[in-house]
Design a protein around this motif. Structure first.
Motif, short mmCIF file in Angstrom:
data_model
loop_
_atom_site.label_atom_id
_atom_site.label_comp_id
_atom_site.label_asym_id
_atom_site.label_seq_id
_atom_site.Cartn_x
_atom_site.Cartn_y
_atom_site.Cartn_z
N PHE A 83 0.75 -1.32 0.06
CA PHE A 83 0.10 -0.04 0.07
C PHE A 83 0.98 1.13 0.01
CE2 PHE A 83 -3.27 -3.00 1.63
CZ PHE A 83 -4.26 -2.53 0.75
N GLY A 87 0.02 3.24 -3.29
CA GLY A 87 -0.64 4.56 -2.98
C GLY A 87 0.22 5.80 -3.65
N LEU A 150 0.32 6.99 2.13
CA LEU A 150 -0.53 6.66 0.70
C LEU A 150 -0.17 7.75 -0.08
CD1 LEU A 150 -3.88 5.49 1.98
CD2 LEU A 150 -2.01 4.04 0.88
#
Length: 277
Positions: A83, A87, A150
């Motif tokens: 992530f 992101g 992110l």
């Protein structure tokens, strides 16, 4: 052979010698870690110090696996790395495109704010981030490992520089063909900045895999830690089982070592393009 050519080869020889010495110096801690993992606890603390184990000790690896929940540690680290890589690739690329190709009020000021974030050390943000996650009831959870990463100011800056280097005619041709900003970014510009995207992915994956402080702050349960913070629990207050600790460190770096071997060319290209920009 001319004097200029001789000088070139001489300089090249010295440069290669310095690089080889530097590479060997960086390999010393790695080799020390491997050799220590095959020693006994007594051998790691005895004086005079011995570089090589008297007998190969393979018990450190199963001991490390039993001492830590490696399955959870691997999964948490992989999830956080995924992530915190995907992101920035998505959100930072959109922000970089806006700063590079779209005209809107306050664009330069907002970009200056993003650059100012890069000038502040990360530990300064830990306290407000912790309070925000606490209000969201995300402390001691897996999302706490990646939700603050992110979006990356570094990725915005790097991708913006690449977008600025692309001809404006490409964007104008896409608009004439009926593309909106999203389609222009996804179909026309992103395929042209693949080296930059690879650099962002490589750097953020390495950062996340090796990050220690933030996971140590937000999570305390053993099954919510990452590999870096999990290995910290093997360090005792009065005595440390160094062979087990080094064996755990070896098991922690194996996935990244495999990834590096598979994508070695991409790693080198990504770092090279980052340096050029």
């Amino acid at each position: 052979m001319s004097s200029h050519t001789k000088s070139y080869y001489k300089t090249n020889y010295y440069a290669q010698t310095i690089l080889i010495i530097g590479a060997l110096a960086m390999l010393v801690p790695f080799m020390w870690m491997i050799l220590t993992s095959f020693k006994t606890v007594t051998e790691t603390t005895q004086i005079p110090f011995k570089y090589f184990p008297a007998h190969i000790n393979l018990k450190s690896f199963p001991n490390a696996w039993k001492a830590l929940p490696f399955t959870h540690l691997y999964m948490n680290t992989i999830i956080a790395a995924f992530f915190r890589t995907v992101g920035p690739l998505i959100f930072s690329s959109m922000a970089a495109y806006a700063f590079a190709k779209i005209v809107f009020p306050g664009k330069n000021f907002l970009f200056f704010l993003i650059l100012s974030v890069m000038l502040v050390p990360n530990p300064v943000f830990y306290t407000p981030q912790y309070f925000i996650l606490n209000k969201m009831h995300l402390i001691n959870t897996v999302p706490a490992l990646f939700i603050t990463g992110l979006v990356s100011p570094f990725a915005v800056f790097l991708l913006r520089q690449f977008f600025l280097g692309l001809p404006k005619e490409l964007e104008e041709a896409a608009i004439l063909d009926g593309c909106n900003h999203y389609q222009t970014l996804r179909l026309v510009l992103l395929p042209l900045v693949t080296p930059a995207l690879a650099a962002v992915a490589i750097i953020h994956t390495l950062w996340t895999w090796n990050e220690f402080t933030w996971p140590f702050i937000v999570n305390s349960s053993p099954d919510k830690l990452t590999l870096a913070t999990g290995l910290r629990s093997l360090v005792g207050q009065f005595q440390t089982d160094y062979p087990t600790l080094m064996a755990g460190a070896i098991m922690a770096i194996i996935p990244m070592l495999i990834v590096f071997i598979i994508f070695q060319k991409r790693f080198i290209e990504g770092v090279a393009f980052t340096g050029l920009k």
